[in-house]
Design an enzyme around this catalytic site. Sequence first.
Site, PDB file in Angstrom:
ATOM      1  N   HIS A  69      -1.965  -5.985  49.690  1.00  0.00           N
ATOM      2  CA  HIS A  69      -1.566  -5.868  51.100  1.00  0.00           C
ATOM      3  C   HIS A  69      -2.204  -6.976  51.932  1.00  0.00           C
ATOM      4  CE1 HIS A  69      -1.340  -1.303  50.155  1.00  0.00           C
ATOM      5  NE2 HIS A  69      -0.085  -1.712  50.313  1.00  0.00           N
ATOM      6  N   LYS A 123       5.177  13.522  52.964  1.00  0.00           N
ATOM      7  CA  LYS A 123       4.269  13.224  51.847  1.00  0.00           C
ATOM      8  C   LYS A 123       3.033  14.102  51.974  1.00  0.00           C
ATOM      9  CE  LYS A 123       4.439   8.561  49.909  1.00  0.00           C
ATOM     10  NZ  LYS A 123       3.935   7.202  50.067  1.00  0.00           N
ATOM     11  N   ARG A 155       6.413  -7.011  44.830  1.00  0.00           N
ATOM     12  CA  ARG A 155       5.529  -7.313  43.700  1.00  0.00           C
ATOM     13  C   ARG A 155       6.319  -7.780  42.490  1.00  0.00           C
ATOM     14  NH1 ARG A 155       2.708  -1.594  43.813  1.00  0.00           N
ATOM     15  NH2 ARG A 155       4.891  -1.188  44.238  1.00  0.00           N
ATOM     16  N   SER A 196      -1.891   0.985  45.579  1.00  0.00           N
ATOM     17  CA  SER A 196      -2.929   1.893  46.100  1.00  0.00           C
ATOM     18  C   SER A 196      -3.166   3.027  45.109  1.00  0.00           C
ATOM     19  CB  SER A 196      -2.501   2.476  47.452  1.00  0.00           C
ATOM     20  OG  SER A 196      -2.347   1.458  48.399  1.00  0.00           O
TER      21      SER A 196
HETATM   22  O1  PNS Z   1       3.766   1.720  51.760  1.00  0.00           O
HETATM   23  P1  PNS Z   1       5.091   2.435  51.603  1.00  0.00           P
HETATM   24  O2  PNS Z   1       4.835   3.914  51.358  1.00  0.00           O
HETATM   25  O3  PNS Z   1       5.935   1.801  50.542  1.00  0.00           O
HETATM   26  O4  PNS Z   1       5.859   2.291  53.014  1.00  0.00           O
HETATM   27  C1  PNS Z   1       7.112   2.910  53.214  1.00  0.00           C
HETATM   28  C2  PNS Z   1       7.607   2.788  54.683  1.00  0.00           C
HETATM   29  C3  PNS Z   1       6.544   3.231  55.645  1.00  0.00           C
HETATM   30  C4  PNS Z   1       7.959   1.343  54.967  1.00  0.00           C
HETATM   31  C5  PNS Z   1       8.892   3.657  54.823  1.00  0.00           C
HETATM   32  O5  PNS Z   1       8.656   4.926  54.273  1.00  0.00           O
HETATM   33  C6  PNS Z   1       9.391   3.821  56.256  1.00  0.00           C
HETATM   34  O6  PNS Z   1       9.805   2.869  56.885  1.00  0.00           O
HETATM   35  N1  PNS Z   1       9.340   5.061  56.769  1.00  0.00           N
HETATM   36  C7  PNS Z   1       9.751   5.396  58.112  1.00  0.00           C
HETATM   37  C8  PNS Z   1      11.039   6.217  58.117  1.00  0.00           C
HETATM   38  C9  PNS Z   1      12.265   5.345  58.206  1.00  0.00           C
HETATM   39  O7  PNS Z   1      12.418   4.523  59.070  1.00  0.00           O
HETATM   40  N2  PNS Z   1      13.231   5.557  57.250  1.00  0.00           N
HETATM   41  C10 PNS Z   1      14.475   4.807  57.239  1.00  0.00           C
HETATM   42  C11 PNS Z   1      14.441   3.651  56.247  1.00  0.00           C
HETATM   43  S1  PNS Z   1      14.527   4.243  54.595  1.00  0.00           S
END
Ligand code: PNS
Length: 160
Positions: free
Chosen positions: A18, A42, A92, A130
């Site tokens: 990150h 989650k 990645r 993570s």
């Molecule tokens: O680190 P991560 O868990 O891969 O991050 C995921 C994240 C936060 C980018 C994603 O879950 C997110 O954008 N969540 C907010 C909800 C949203 O906007 N959903 C619509 C797009 S799928």
Amino acid sequence: MVKIGIYPGSFDPVTNGHMDIIERSSKLVDKLIVSVLINPKKNAGLFSVDERMDMLRESTSHLSNIEIDSFSGLLVDYAKYKEASIIVRGLRAVMDLDHEMQMAQINKNLSADVETVFLVTRAKYSFLSSSAVKELALFHGDFDDLVPQYVRDKLKSKFQ
Ligand code: PNS
């Protein structure tokens, strides 16, 4: 016009992978908001949102154009609220591509004004996540080079 980017994620906790994305993308925008998702779906995760933000704040203190924040709800709504035009995500390997493309396309559908920009993670971090770091910490494996020092100390005290 000030160019604002958002780097969203769970950051439970922030890793050197990150950090690589944060350092590189912070050079592409005037301000980078690194924002922790408050995710009611989650399960709680290892660190609280406040702890995650604290670790991000400490680990990015050498960078001048970073804001640490948290958000809930839709990312595009949050981007609009923050007046951000760019969403940054790290890739990645191809395993990330399916999910990342889906999110980027959903977000594009929801908001034409926001662009998702992908940065390819340095090869040395392509295996890093993570979850892997948490597992190494739990079973006392070596993870010293995988996270910022502040995070390393927090992980060690969690699993002492
Ligand atoms: O680190 P991560 O868990 O891969 O991050 C995921 C994240 C936060 C980018 C994603 O879950 C997110 O954008 N969540 C907010 C909800 C949203 O906007 N959903 C619509 C797009 S799928």
